[in-house]
Motif scaffolding. Structure first.
Motif, PDB file in Angstrom:
ATOM      1  N   PHE A 132      34.466  50.602  12.975  1.00  0.00           N
ATOM      2  CA  PHE A 132      33.781  49.321  12.809  1.00  0.00           C
ATOM      3  C   PHE A 132      34.671  48.165  13.260  1.00  0.00           C
ATOM      4  CE2 PHE A 132      31.557  51.359   8.907  1.00  0.00           C
ATOM      5  CZ  PHE A 132      30.678  52.047   9.734  1.00  0.00           C
ATOM      6  N   GLU A 133      34.820  48.009  14.566  1.00  0.00           N
ATOM      7  CA  GLU A 133      35.671  46.931  15.082  1.00  0.00           C
ATOM      8  C   GLU A 133      35.097  45.553  14.799  1.00  0.00           C
ATOM      9  OE1 GLU A 133      33.071  48.507  18.332  1.00  0.00           O
ATOM     10  OE2 GLU A 133      34.636  49.468  17.169  1.00  0.00           O
ATOM     11  N   ASP A 134      33.813  45.494  14.452  1.00  0.00           N
ATOM     12  CA  ASP A 134      33.205  44.210  14.135  1.00  0.00           C
ATOM     13  C   ASP A 134      33.605  43.699  12.749  1.00  0.00           C
ATOM     14  OD1 ASP A 134      31.751  46.389  13.120  1.00  0.00           O
ATOM     15  OD2 ASP A 134      29.888  45.249  13.010  1.00  0.00           O
ATOM     16  N   ILE A 135      33.881  44.610  11.788  1.00  0.00           N
ATOM     17  CA  ILE A 135      34.239  44.156  10.450  1.00  0.00           C
ATOM     18  C   ILE A 135      35.727  44.348  10.116  1.00  0.00           C
ATOM     19  CG2 ILE A 135      31.919  44.419   9.523  1.00  0.00           C
ATOM     20  CD1 ILE A 135      32.827  46.976   8.126  1.00  0.00           C
ATOM     21  N   ALA A 136      36.429  45.160  10.911  1.00  0.00           N
ATOM     22  CA  ALA A 136      37.858  45.391  10.657  1.00  0.00           C
ATOM     23  C   ALA A 136      38.621  45.541  11.975  1.00  0.00           C
ATOM     24  CB  ALA A 136      38.044  46.622   9.785  1.00  0.00           C
ATOM     25  N   PRO A 137      38.593  44.500  12.821  1.00  0.00           N
ATOM     26  CA  PRO A 137      39.186  44.633  14.163  1.00  0.00           C
ATOM     27  C   PRO A 137      40.681  44.957  14.177  1.00  0.00           C
ATOM     28  CG  PRO A 137      38.630  42.342  13.682  1.00  0.00           C
ATOM     29  CD  PRO A 137      38.043  43.166  12.585  1.00  0.00           C
ATOM     30  N   LYS A 138      41.453  44.384  13.269  1.00  0.00           N
ATOM     31  CA  LYS A 138      42.905  44.648  13.263  1.00  0.00           C
ATOM     32  C   LYS A 138      43.200  46.082  12.819  1.00  0.00           C
ATOM     33  CE  LYS A 138      44.047  39.842  12.519  1.00  0.00           C
ATOM     34  NZ  LYS A 138      44.224  38.828  11.501  1.00  0.00           N
ATOM     35  N   HIS A 139      42.458  46.571  11.839  1.00  0.00           N
ATOM     36  CA  HIS A 139      42.637  47.943  11.371  1.00  0.00           C
ATOM     37  C   HIS A 139      42.207  48.936  12.448  1.00  0.00           C
ATOM     38  CE1 HIS A 139      42.930  45.849   7.551  1.00  0.00           C
ATOM     39  NE2 HIS A 139      43.461  46.947   7.037  1.00  0.00           N
ATOM     40  N   VAL A 140      41.074  48.664  13.092  1.00  0.00           N
ATOM     41  CA  VAL A 140      40.590  49.547  14.154  1.00  0.00           C
ATOM     42  C   VAL A 140      41.581  49.577  15.310  1.00  0.00           C
ATOM     43  CG1 VAL A 140      38.792  49.838  15.912  1.00  0.00           C
ATOM     44  CG2 VAL A 140      38.162  49.404  13.521  1.00  0.00           C
ATOM     45  N   GLU A 141      42.125  48.441  15.668  1.00  0.00           N
ATOM     46  CA  GLU A 141      43.120  48.404  16.753  1.00  0.00           C
ATOM     47  C   GLU A 141      44.330  49.256  16.389  1.00  0.00           C
ATOM     48  OE1 GLU A 141      46.576  47.661  18.912  1.00  0.00           O
ATOM     49  OE2 GLU A 141      46.410  46.814  16.903  1.00  0.00           O
ATOM     50  N   GLN A 142      44.782  49.160  15.158  1.00  0.00           N
ATOM     51  CA  GLN A 142      45.950  49.927  14.702  1.00  0.00           C
ATOM     52  C   GLN A 142      45.666  51.433  14.772  1.00  0.00           C
ATOM     53  OE1 GLN A 142      48.986  48.598  13.661  1.00  0.00           O
ATOM     54  NE2 GLN A 142      49.533  49.428  11.672  1.00  0.00           N
ATOM     55  N   ILE A 143      44.533  51.854  14.216  1.00  0.00           N
ATOM     56  CA  ILE A 143      44.169  53.271  14.223  1.00  0.00           C
ATOM     57  C   ILE A 143      44.021  53.770  15.655  1.00  0.00           C
ATOM     58  CG2 ILE A 143      42.292  54.879  13.703  1.00  0.00           C
ATOM     59  CD1 ILE A 143      41.847  53.329  11.117  1.00  0.00           C
ATOM     60  N   ALA A 144      43.333  53.010  16.492  1.00  0.00           N
ATOM     61  CA  ALA A 144      43.110  53.428  17.880  1.00  0.00           C
ATOM     62  C   ALA A 144      44.427  53.548  18.640  1.00  0.00           C
ATOM     63  CB  ALA A 144      42.167  52.451  18.578  1.00  0.00           C
ATOM     64  N   ALA A 145      45.329  52.609  18.439  1.00  0.00           N
ATOM     65  CA  ALA A 145      46.625  52.655  19.124  1.00  0.00           C
ATOM     66  C   ALA A 145      47.429  53.873  18.678  1.00  0.00           C
ATOM     67  CB  ALA A 145      47.411  51.370  18.867  1.00  0.00           C
ATOM     68  N   LEU A 146      47.435  54.146  17.378  1.00  0.00           N
ATOM     69  CA  LEU A 146      48.166  55.315  16.873  1.00  0.00           C
ATOM     70  C   LEU A 146      47.543  56.615  17.387  1.00  0.00           C
ATOM     71  CD1 LEU A 146      48.792  54.074  13.225  1.00  0.00           C
ATOM     72  CD2 LEU A 146      50.551  54.461  14.979  1.00  0.00           C
ATOM     73  N   ALA A 147      46.217  56.681  17.395  1.00  0.00           N
ATOM     74  CA  ALA A 147      45.536  57.881  17.895  1.00  0.00           C
ATOM     75  C   ALA A 147      45.800  58.075  19.389  1.00  0.00           C
ATOM     76  CB  ALA A 147      44.036  57.785  17.624  1.00  0.00           C
ATOM     77  N   ALA A 148      45.704  57.002  20.154  1.00  0.00           N
ATOM     78  CA  ALA A 148      45.920  57.093  21.600  1.00  0.00           C
ATOM     79  C   ALA A 148      47.340  57.539  21.935  1.00  0.00           C
ATOM     80  CB  ALA A 148      45.623  55.744  22.259  1.00  0.00           C
ATOM     81  N   ALA A 149      48.288  57.180  21.091  1.00  0.00           N
ATOM     82  CA  ALA A 149      49.684  57.571  21.320  1.00  0.00           C
ATOM     83  C   ALA A 149      49.981  58.983  20.793  1.00  0.00           C
ATOM     84  CB  ALA A 149      50.616  56.567  20.639  1.00  0.00           C
ATOM     85  N   GLY A 150      48.983  59.652  20.209  1.00  0.00           N
ATOM     86  CA  GLY A 150      49.175  61.002  19.689  1.00  0.00           C
ATOM     87  C   GLY A 150      49.868  61.051  18.342  1.00  0.00           C
ATOM     88  N   GLU A 151      49.999  59.898  17.679  1.00  0.00           N
ATOM     89  CA  GLU A 151      50.723  59.835  16.406  1.00  0.00           C
ATOM     90  C   GLU A 151      50.019  60.585  15.273  1.00  0.00           C
ATOM     91  OE1 GLU A 151      53.776  58.361  15.766  1.00  0.00           O
ATOM     92  OE2 GLU A 151      53.930  58.116  17.932  1.00  0.00           O
ATOM     93  N   TYR A 152      48.691  60.693  15.328  1.00  0.00           N
ATOM     94  CA  TYR A 152      47.957  61.376  14.270  1.00  0.00           C
ATOM     95  C   TYR A 152      47.884  62.889  14.477  1.00  0.00           C
ATOM     96  CZ  TYR A 152      46.190  56.969  12.276  1.00  0.00           C
ATOM     97  OH  TYR A 152      46.062  55.747  11.671  1.00  0.00           O
ATOM     98  N   ASP A 153      48.257  63.373  15.642  1.00  0.00           N
ATOM     99  CA  ASP A 153      48.178  64.809  15.918  1.00  0.00           C
ATOM    100  C   ASP A 153      49.081  65.589  14.966  1.00  0.00           C
ATOM    101  OD1 ASP A 153      46.549  63.930  17.953  1.00  0.00           O
ATOM    102  OD2 ASP A 153      47.859  64.595  19.585  1.00  0.00           O
ATOM    103  N   ASN A 154      48.527  66.625  14.362  1.00  0.00           N
ATOM    104  CA  ASN A 154      49.199  67.524  13.414  1.00  0.00           C
ATOM    105  C   ASN A 154      49.533  66.883  12.069  1.00  0.00           C
ATOM    106  OD1 ASN A 154      49.256  69.918  15.054  1.00  0.00           O
ATOM    107  ND2 ASN A 154      50.637  68.728  16.359  1.00  0.00           N
ATOM    108  N   VAL A 155      48.949  65.734  11.765  1.00  0.00           N
ATOM    109  CA  VAL A 155      49.191  65.073  10.476  1.00  0.00           C
ATOM    110  C   VAL A 155      48.278  65.700   9.413  1.00  0.00           C
ATOM    111  CG1 VAL A 155      49.039  62.881   9.215  1.00  0.00           C
ATOM    112  CG2 VAL A 155      50.044  62.950  11.501  1.00  0.00           C
ATOM    113  N   VAL A 156      48.856  65.998   8.258  1.00  0.00           N
ATOM    114  CA  VAL A 156      48.167  66.714   7.185  1.00  0.00           C
ATOM    115  C   VAL A 156      47.307  65.796   6.309  1.00  0.00           C
ATOM    116  CG1 VAL A 156      49.991  68.462   7.072  1.00  0.00           C
ATOM    117  CG2 VAL A 156      50.096  66.480   5.541  1.00  0.00           C
ATOM    118  N   PHE A 157      46.359  66.434   5.643  1.00  0.00           N
ATOM    119  CA  PHE A 157      45.630  65.797   4.551  1.00  0.00           C
ATOM    120  C   PHE A 157      46.480  66.062   3.315  1.00  0.00           C
ATOM    121  CE2 PHE A 157      42.310  66.225   7.647  1.00  0.00           C
ATOM    122  CZ  PHE A 157      41.537  65.090   7.461  1.00  0.00           C
TER     123      PHE A 157
END
Length: 185
Positions: A38-63
């Motif tokens: 929801f970039e319309d209601i949380a643009p800074k959070h979405v940008e952060q998540i998208a940047a981390l995902a695009a850089a592969g930072e979330y790969d292999n991260v556990v629940f």
């Protein structure tokens, strides 16, 4: 090189990130979850998540924290990478990323089943990389945590994530993990 290009694209234009495709594997869940951001209601959070995902930072991260009837939490890119040297479930959930914390972006969007919210410390402006997916409505979170997205497919995969134990939902043994997280447009 591709990850760098995606990272730069997401940083320059958060509107490019409309969602995530998350491949989950483990003892409980195995499959793909699609999240609309929801970039319309949380643009800074979405940008952060998208940047981390695009850089592969979330790969292999556990629940690392999964509470039955409540939510499944993941996203500790500092200590939660199951394939990192020295990985420990005791440390998972205590870290963030090398990016700065994000100020709260509260909205009127309620915490319903399938909603994705940003985890944070006591300070409302301390969200960084961790997020959670709701198993059930949690209206007591409304106006207290930032809603960043919603699961649009694969909720049955989320429902199968290995549950934690105790009041804080700490996962014991081998946790389920996000194998890959891809930004979608």
């Amino acid at each position: 090189m591709r990850k760098l290009a995606l990272l730069l694209a997401c940083a320059a234009s958060p509107a490019l990130a409309t969602g995530l495709q998350v491949e989950i594997a483990g003892e409980g869940a195995n499959g793909t979850v699609t999240i609309d951001l929801f970039e319309d209601i949380a643009p800074k959070h979405v940008e952060q998540i998208a940047a981390l995902a695009a850089a592969g930072e979330y790969d292999n991260v556990v629940f690392h924290r999964v509470i039955d009837g409540f939510m499944a939490q993941t996203g500790d890119v500092e200590f939660g990478d199951a394939e990192a040297d020295g990985f420990s479930m005791q440390a998972a959930g205590r870290g963030g990323s090398d990016r700065g914390d994000i100020p709260a972006e509260f909205s009127d969007r309620p915490f319903e089943r399938g909603i994705v919210g940003m985890a944070r410390a006591q300070d409302p402006n301390s969200a960084n990389s961790q997020f959670f997916i709701m198993f059930q409505p949690g209206y007591f979170l409304n106006g207290q945590y930032t809603v960043v997205g919603e699961v649009t497919s694969g909720m049955e995969i989320v429902d199968a994530i290995k549950r934690g134990a105790g009041q804080n939902g700490a996962v014991v043994g081998a946790p389920d993990r996000m194998v890959t997280v891809t930004v979608t447009e």
